[in-house]
Design an enzyme around this catalytic site. Structure first.
Site, PDB file in Angstrom:
ATOM      1  N   CYS A 217       1.003  -1.250  -0.097  1.00  0.00           N
ATOM      2  CA  CYS A 217      -0.078   0.097   0.041  1.00  0.00           C
ATOM      3  C   CYS A 217       0.778   1.217   0.080  1.00  0.00           C
ATOM      4  O   CYS A 217       0.421   2.386   0.062  1.00  0.00           O
ATOM      5  CB  CYS A 217      -1.038  -0.005   1.371  1.00  0.00           C
ATOM      6  SG  CYS A 217      -1.763  -1.523   1.034  1.00  0.00           S
TER       7      CYS A 217
ATOM      8  N   HIS B 107      -3.139   6.645   2.397  1.00  0.00           N
ATOM      9  CA  HIS B 107      -3.643   5.274   1.775  1.00  0.00           C
ATOM     10  C   HIS B 107      -4.843   5.021   2.405  1.00  0.00           C
ATOM     11  O   HIS B 107      -5.187   5.144   3.573  1.00  0.00           O
ATOM     12  CB  HIS B 107      -2.793   4.045   2.370  1.00  0.00           C
ATOM     13  CG  HIS B 107      -3.268   3.024   2.071  1.00  0.00           C
ATOM     14  ND1 HIS B 107      -3.878   2.482   1.036  1.00  0.00           N
ATOM     15  CD2 HIS B 107      -3.263   1.900   3.126  1.00  0.00           C
ATOM     16  CE1 HIS B 107      -4.625   1.132   0.805  1.00  0.00           C
ATOM     17  NE2 HIS B 107      -4.029   0.806   2.227  1.00  0.00           N
TER      18      HIS B 107
ATOM     19  N   ASN C 141     -10.366  -0.642   0.089  1.00  0.00           N
ATOM     20  CA  ASN C 141      -8.956  -0.415   0.193  1.00  0.00           C
ATOM     21  C   ASN C 141      -8.416  -1.132  -1.131  1.00  0.00           C
ATOM     22  O   ASN C 141      -8.101  -2.450  -1.333  1.00  0.00           O
ATOM     23  CB  ASN C 141      -8.403  -1.283   1.376  1.00  0.00           C
ATOM     24  CG  ASN C 141      -6.980  -1.146   1.591  1.00  0.00           C
ATOM     25  OD1 ASN C 141      -6.414  -0.824   0.397  1.00  0.00           O
ATOM     26  ND2 ASN C 141      -6.274  -1.631   2.705  1.00  0.00           N
TER      27      ASN C 141
HETATM   28  N1  ACO Z   1     -18.552  -9.032   9.779  1.00  0.00           N
HETATM   29  C1  ACO Z   1     -18.750  -9.260  10.969  1.00  0.00           C
HETATM   30  N2  ACO Z   1     -18.096  -9.366  11.953  1.00  0.00           N
HETATM   31  C2  ACO Z   1     -16.675  -9.382  11.756  1.00  0.00           C
HETATM   32  C3  ACO Z   1     -16.159  -9.292  10.465  1.00  0.00           C
HETATM   33  C4  ACO Z   1     -17.206  -8.834   9.407  1.00  0.00           C
HETATM   34  N3  ACO Z   1     -16.554  -8.696   8.113  1.00  0.00           N
HETATM   35  N4  ACO Z   1     -14.936  -9.342  10.491  1.00  0.00           N
HETATM   36  C5  ACO Z   1     -14.613  -9.666  11.588  1.00  0.00           C
HETATM   37  N5  ACO Z   1     -15.582  -9.724  12.545  1.00  0.00           N
HETATM   38  C6  ACO Z   1     -15.751  -9.962  13.843  1.00  0.00           C
HETATM   39  C7  ACO Z   1     -14.542 -10.896  14.531  1.00  0.00           C
HETATM   40  O1  ACO Z   1     -14.996 -12.367  14.272  1.00  0.00           O
HETATM   41  C8  ACO Z   1     -14.714 -10.702  16.110  1.00  0.00           C
HETATM   42  O2  ACO Z   1     -15.779 -11.310  16.514  1.00  0.00           O
HETATM   43  P1  ACO Z   1     -15.294 -12.069  18.056  1.00  0.00           P
HETATM   44  O3  ACO Z   1     -15.348 -10.795  18.864  1.00  0.00           O
HETATM   45  O4  ACO Z   1     -16.970 -12.877  18.019  1.00  0.00           O
HETATM   46  O5  ACO Z   1     -14.272 -12.795  17.738  1.00  0.00           O
HETATM   47  C9  ACO Z   1     -15.202  -9.012  16.083  1.00  0.00           C
HETATM   48  O6  ACO Z   1     -15.863  -8.692  14.596  1.00  0.00           O
HETATM   49  C10 ACO Z   1     -14.110  -8.337  16.277  1.00  0.00           C
HETATM   50  O7  ACO Z   1     -13.103  -8.809  15.312  1.00  0.00           O
HETATM   51  P2  ACO Z   1     -11.582  -7.653  15.443  1.00  0.00           P
HETATM   52  O8  ACO Z   1     -10.855  -8.146  14.370  1.00  0.00           O
HETATM   53  O9  ACO Z   1     -11.232  -7.322  16.571  1.00  0.00           O
HETATM   54  O10 ACO Z   1     -12.625  -6.305  14.654  1.00  0.00           O
HETATM   55  P3  ACO Z   1     -11.985  -4.874  14.849  1.00  0.00           P
HETATM   56  O11 ACO Z   1     -12.943  -4.136  15.645  1.00  0.00           O
HETATM   57  O12 ACO Z   1     -10.475  -4.859  15.453  1.00  0.00           O
HETATM   58  O13 ACO Z   1     -12.046  -4.288  13.496  1.00  0.00           O
HETATM   59  C11 ACO Z   1     -10.275  -4.198  11.651  1.00  0.00           C
HETATM   60  C12 ACO Z   1     -11.193  -4.986  12.242  1.00  0.00           C
HETATM   61  C13 ACO Z   1     -11.426  -3.220  11.107  1.00  0.00           C
HETATM   62  C14 ACO Z   1      -9.712  -4.687  10.266  1.00  0.00           C
HETATM   63  C15 ACO Z   1      -9.661  -3.316  12.288  1.00  0.00           C
HETATM   64  O14 ACO Z   1      -8.594  -4.371  13.032  1.00  0.00           O
HETATM   65  C16 ACO Z   1      -8.780  -2.362  11.791  1.00  0.00           C
HETATM   66  O15 ACO Z   1      -9.299  -1.236  11.519  1.00  0.00           O
HETATM   67  N6  ACO Z   1      -7.390  -2.648  11.562  1.00  0.00           N
HETATM   68  C17 ACO Z   1      -6.713  -1.991  10.728  1.00  0.00           C
HETATM   69  C18 ACO Z   1      -6.247  -2.701   9.748  1.00  0.00           C
HETATM   70  C19 ACO Z   1      -6.789  -2.322   8.290  1.00  0.00           C
HETATM   71  O16 ACO Z   1      -7.588  -1.352   8.012  1.00  0.00           O
HETATM   72  N7  ACO Z   1      -6.339  -3.107   7.402  1.00  0.00           N
HETATM   73  C20 ACO Z   1      -6.663  -2.937   6.162  1.00  0.00           C
HETATM   74  C21 ACO Z   1      -5.707  -3.440   4.937  1.00  0.00           C
HETATM   75  S1  ACO Z   1      -3.963  -3.178   5.543  1.00  0.00           S
HETATM   76  C22 ACO Z   1      -3.478  -1.787   4.832  1.00  0.00           C
HETATM   77  O17 ACO Z   1      -3.877  -1.313   4.011  1.00  0.00           O
HETATM   78  C23 ACO Z   1      -2.230  -1.145   5.424  1.00  0.00           C
END
Ligand code: ACO
Length: 322
Positions: free
Chosen positions: A113, A247, A277
């Site tokens: 990215c 990004h 993304n």
């Molecule tokens: N729909 C519904 N529920 C979901 C989904 C989905 N698509 N994905 C995960 N969940 C659930 C999980 O199973 C988990 O359930 P549990 O608590 O019963 O185990 C719950 O939601 C929370 O999951 P987390 O992974 O902890 O969710 P979080 O609130 O951290 O959000 C996210 C995930 C959005 C990816 C977050 O970690 C984030 O913003 N990370 C930054 C990374 C990013 O944006 N990466 C993009 C690509 S990398 C890049 O471009 C640099």
């Protein structure tokens, strides 16, 4: 006489098919509410019969059409991608063939990215070294490396391509940069592992070609390293930035970075609601959109910050006058 690179035109291309969060929730245990509130994404474009080289060729054609140049006037083509059609030929060489850029040399770079920011930095240095005109593109078909059964990553990404025309100018437009990498944290975001099927190879592996992400680790990385990187570029240069084009990973990352950096949120442009993304393509697609809608002008009056961050880990900021 010294010469410097200037962005003189932008262009992009998105595949026609759009997939909303509701459509994803028909075959995945997810919901529009979850995706929207966690990421800001509402919809994304995905390919149905195109590959990365097709998207990049169309973005390059868009740039040539707008600028009035033909492909044979280009000295170089750089494509940032982590989803090339092949390992070889490069996407850049496929674009070269597609736009008949007979006089250009062409190559891809792999910095996830951050790829477009790295590529733009490199392209500008090519112009400083004497080349007159080149295209830098970011293009991805992430849909082909996603595990569509993994709701935690599949909902985040989209396909697309964007890019810029760089031309020689007599005054400097690229004012500062800071590019960084940390390979020790590479395991937090991986894709495209290729298994060795050689008859001489006898190790087995748990690795997979699908994209795998530790979302929490990536979020933390942006709040520490990426925030520090942007702050350092701003503090070391007494230039006020009019806009920040980061990004487009996730709107919560951008909201929080704006707060952390104490910069008004309205200075951060976003469009991940429509495209998700798109990795190396996200910044050039955003740039082209902002130029097309008149927010940004390529008339040397606005200073912008471009910041990429992602797999590698890689991250980096460019400060430039558009
Ligand atoms: N729909 C519904 N529920 C979901 C989904 C989905 N698509 N994905 C995960 N969940 C659930 C999980 O199973 C988990 O359930 P549990 O608590 O019963 O185990 C719950 O939601 C929370 O999951 P987390 O992974 O902890 O969710 P979080 O609130 O951290 O959000 C996210 C995930 C959005 C990816 C977050 O970690 C984030 O913003 N990370 C930054 C990374 C990013 O944006 N990466 C993009 C690509 S990398 C890049 O471009 C640099």
């Amino acid at each position: 006489m010294s010469q410097y690179g200037k962005i003189t035109c932008t262009g992009s291309y998105l595949p026609a098919k759009q997939v909303t969060n509701d459509e994803l929730s028909k075959f995945m245990d997810t919901s529009d509410e979850w995706i929207r509130s966690r990421t800001g994404i509402q919809s994304r474009h995905v390919v149905t019969d195109e590959n990365t080289s097709d998207l990049c060729t169309k973005a390059a054609q868009n740039i040539l059409k707008k600028s009035g140049y033909t492909g044979d006037s280009l000295d170089f083509i750089i494509v940032a991608t982590i989803t090339p059609d092949y390992q070889m030929p490069s996407v850049a060489c496929q674009v070269q063939a597609g736009i008949k850029a007979d006089n250009a040399f062409a190559f891809d770079i792999s910095a996830a990215c951050s790829g477009f920011v790295y590529g733009l930095s490199l392209g500008e240095k090519m112009i400083r070294s004497g080349y007159k005109r080149g295209i830098v593109l970011g293009g991805e078909t992430l849909s082909k490396v996603l595990d569509w059964k993994d709701r935690s990553s599949a909902v985040l990404f989209g396909d697309g391509a964007g890019g810029v025309l760089l031309e020689a100018d007599e005054s400097p437009h690229f004012l500062a940069e800071k590019l960084q990498s940390d390979g020790t944290r590479g395991g937090s975001l991986t894709s495209g592992f290729r298994e060795n099927k050689s008859p001489f190879y006898d190790e087995s592996t748990e690795e997979t070609a699908w994209l795998k992400m530790n979302g929490r680790a990536i979020f933390d990385f942006t709040m520490s390293d990426v925030a520090k990187n942007i702050r350092q570029v701003l503090d070391e240069n007494s230039v006020q930035a009019d806009y920040f084009l980061l990004h487009q990973a996730n709107v919560r990352i951008i909201d929080k970075l704006a707060r952390k950096l104490k910069i008004p949120r309205e200075k951060f442009l976003t469009n991940m609601d429509k495209y998700g993304n798109t990795s190396g393509a996200s910044i050039p697609i955003l740039l082209d959109e902002a130029v097309t809608n008149g927010t940004l002008k390529l008339d040397s009056t606005q200073n912008v910050v471009l910041t990429g961050f992602g797999g590698g880990l890689t991250w980096g900021t460019l400060l430039l006058t558009l």
